[in-house]
Design an enzyme around this catalytic site. Sequence first.
Site, PDB file in Angstrom:
ATOM      1  N   ASP A 100       0.867  -1.176   0.000  1.00 28.27           N
ATOM      2  CA  ASP A 100       0.000   0.000   0.000  1.00 28.27           C
ATOM      3  C   ASP A 100       0.911   1.235   0.000  1.00 28.27           C
ATOM      4  O   ASP A 100       2.119   1.121   0.143  1.00 28.27           O
ATOM      5  CB  ASP A 100      -0.943  -0.016   1.203  1.00 28.27           C
ATOM      6  CG  ASP A 100      -0.202   0.127   2.525  1.00 28.27           C
ATOM      7  OD1 ASP A 100       1.040   0.106   2.529  1.00 28.27           O
ATOM      8  OD2 ASP A 100      -0.873   0.258   3.566  1.00 28.27           O
ATOM      9  N   ASP A 324      -7.968  -7.560   0.307  1.00 23.94           N
ATOM     10  CA  ASP A 324      -7.064  -7.831   1.418  1.00 23.94           C
ATOM     11  C   ASP A 324      -7.769  -7.431   2.693  1.00 23.94           C
ATOM     12  O   ASP A 324      -8.643  -6.566   2.676  1.00 23.94           O
ATOM     13  CB  ASP A 324      -5.783  -7.010   1.301  1.00 23.94           C
ATOM     14  CG  ASP A 324      -6.002  -5.574   1.741  1.00 23.94           C
ATOM     15  OD1 ASP A 324      -6.554  -4.792   0.954  1.00 23.94           O
ATOM     16  OD2 ASP A 324      -5.666  -5.234   2.894  1.00 23.94           O
ATOM     17  N   CYS A 362     -12.701 -28.752   6.689  1.00 25.25           N
ATOM     18  CA  CYS A 362     -11.481 -28.057   6.268  1.00 25.25           C
ATOM     19  C   CYS A 362     -10.336 -29.062   6.184  1.00 25.25           C
ATOM     20  O   CYS A 362     -10.158 -29.888   7.073  1.00 25.25           O
ATOM     21  CB  CYS A 362     -11.141 -26.943   7.255  1.00 25.25           C
ATOM     22  SG  CYS A 362      -9.600 -26.081   6.874  1.00 25.25           S
ATOM     23  N   CYS A 364      -7.118 -28.246   6.040  1.00 23.97           N
ATOM     24  CA  CYS A 364      -5.840 -27.596   6.344  1.00 23.97           C
ATOM     25  C   CYS A 364      -5.038 -28.431   7.337  1.00 23.97           C
ATOM     26  O   CYS A 364      -5.572 -29.323   7.999  1.00 23.97           O
ATOM     27  CB  CYS A 364      -6.056 -26.168   6.836  1.00 23.97           C
ATOM     28  SG  CYS A 364      -6.346 -26.002   8.604  1.00 23.97           S
ATOM     29  N   CYS A 367      -6.621 -28.536  10.900  1.00 22.20           N
ATOM     30  CA  CYS A 367      -7.832 -29.348  11.066  1.00 22.20           C
ATOM     31  C   CYS A 367      -7.555 -30.839  10.877  1.00 22.20           C
ATOM     32  O   CYS A 367      -8.251 -31.679  11.445  1.00 22.20           O
ATOM     33  CB  CYS A 367      -8.910 -28.860  10.107  1.00 22.20           C
ATOM     34  SG  CYS A 367      -9.486 -27.207  10.526  1.00 22.20           S
ATOM     35  N   HIS A 393      -5.187 -21.804  10.077  1.00 20.72           N
ATOM     36  CA  HIS A 393      -6.538 -22.253   9.704  1.00 20.72           C
ATOM     37  C   HIS A 393      -7.352 -21.112   9.079  1.00 20.72           C
ATOM     38  O   HIS A 393      -7.977 -21.301   8.033  1.00 20.72           O
ATOM     39  CB  HIS A 393      -7.312 -22.831  10.888  1.00 20.72           C
ATOM     40  CG  HIS A 393      -8.768 -22.936  10.561  1.00 20.72           C
ATOM     41  ND1 HIS A 393      -9.274 -23.941   9.774  1.00 20.72           N
ATOM     42  CD2 HIS A 393      -9.805 -22.077  10.798  1.00 20.72           C
ATOM     43  CE1 HIS A 393     -10.565 -23.725   9.569  1.00 20.72           C
ATOM     44  NE2 HIS A 393     -10.920 -22.596  10.175  1.00 20.72           N
TER      45      HIS A 393
HETATM   46 ZN   LIG Z   1      -8.575 -25.756   8.903  1.00 24.32          ZN
END
Ligand SMILES: [Zn+2]
Length: 412
Positions: A100, A324, A362, A364, A367, A393
């Site tokens: 920015d 963002d 999820c 990820c 998880c 996460h």
């Molecule tokens: Zn997750």
Amino acid sequence: MQSALESQPMSLEFQIEATKAAARAGRLITPHGEVETPVFMPVGTLASVKGVPQEVLEELDVQILLANTYHLYLRPGVEQIRRLGGLHRFMAWPRAILTDSGGFQVFSLNDLRKVSEEGVTFRSHLDGSSHFFSPESATQAQIGLGADIIMAFDECTEYPAESERVRQSMALTLRWAERSKKYFEQHKQEVPWNANHVGPDVPVWAGQRQLAGSAEIRSAGQVGTSFDSPRTGSAPTQTQSLFGIVQGGMDPALRNESAERTIEIGFSGYAIGGLSVGEPRALTQEIVAATVLHLPVDKPRYLMGVGTPEEIVEYADLGIDMMDCVLPTRAARHGLLFTSEGKISIKQARYAGDDGPLDPNCGCRVCRRYSRAYLRHLYASNEVLAQVLNTVHNLSFYLDTMRAVRHSIGLG
Ligand SMILES: [Zn+2]
């Protein structure tokens, strides 16, 4: 032999691959790799997404990060980063970066700033020292940092504001946009990773430092293989790309005028600024919907500083390509987690004995491995790992959300 076209490298290409009503799925090709859009850009204020190492960001398939010029200017300083080869090399991140202009950050200092035609005088939040940002110096700082996409210096109009005040602020942003562009055109060759730029010596070891996972990145179809201009030196004259910012407060007519006049100046992409400054959410959406109609179809559109998982989907549906927000990372550090079943405050006692995954839908790394009970324990014990895992996460959830949106647009 190179054709004339090839010897004139584009610093930013934007390809739209699919559309569904107003939404578009595309590809932004930067000097440091490709970015699939619509994209959510994690915020790495101080050249770090708090708590998450760069290799984990790569594993999450983050293709572009945002860093804040104001913070990096104060610490460690633009000159230091420039001498170390620019942000990509400094933070060992070979993929795309957007900075920015510092305008919004300085705006949020409130009592510590003073705006004039020339620029903004502000006091550091770190030590109270006095500094000055102008369109020229903010652009110079962003060239020194060396992100792929940089932003014109703007004034973020406060909310609420009288209509005359909004008009004057919008006009100031337009004059600053012209000055930002003029400075950029004169100095864009000075970016640290431009092979034509003769800069101060960079230590040899830094030049030899290669990305550990470069093979994986190549196989993942990324262009980036090193911290420097990663098109393997074939495009030495690549530069950064400068985006303009549309202001105009909450007045659709002023937004229209700001968009038209910003487009006249001519930028590689267009951002919608001055939103998420305290106005009701419905008004944000109304202004985004009205403004997007006036932006060029063939250029990337960036909505600054939004939003919740539901909102980023809505904005992508309106035709926004880039967003963002600090929300997923900041909320994670406060134990607030976004899941497919809604928001979870992991600090709650009801999770103390919950052996299930944080989000059963999820995939990820958090998880897959840890239980709610363990995450709750880490948070309650103030363990550093709580912040790390929660952030991983939440980022993964945001990135998955955007991937689903892209997939859905792709299916028409
Ligand atoms: Zn997750």
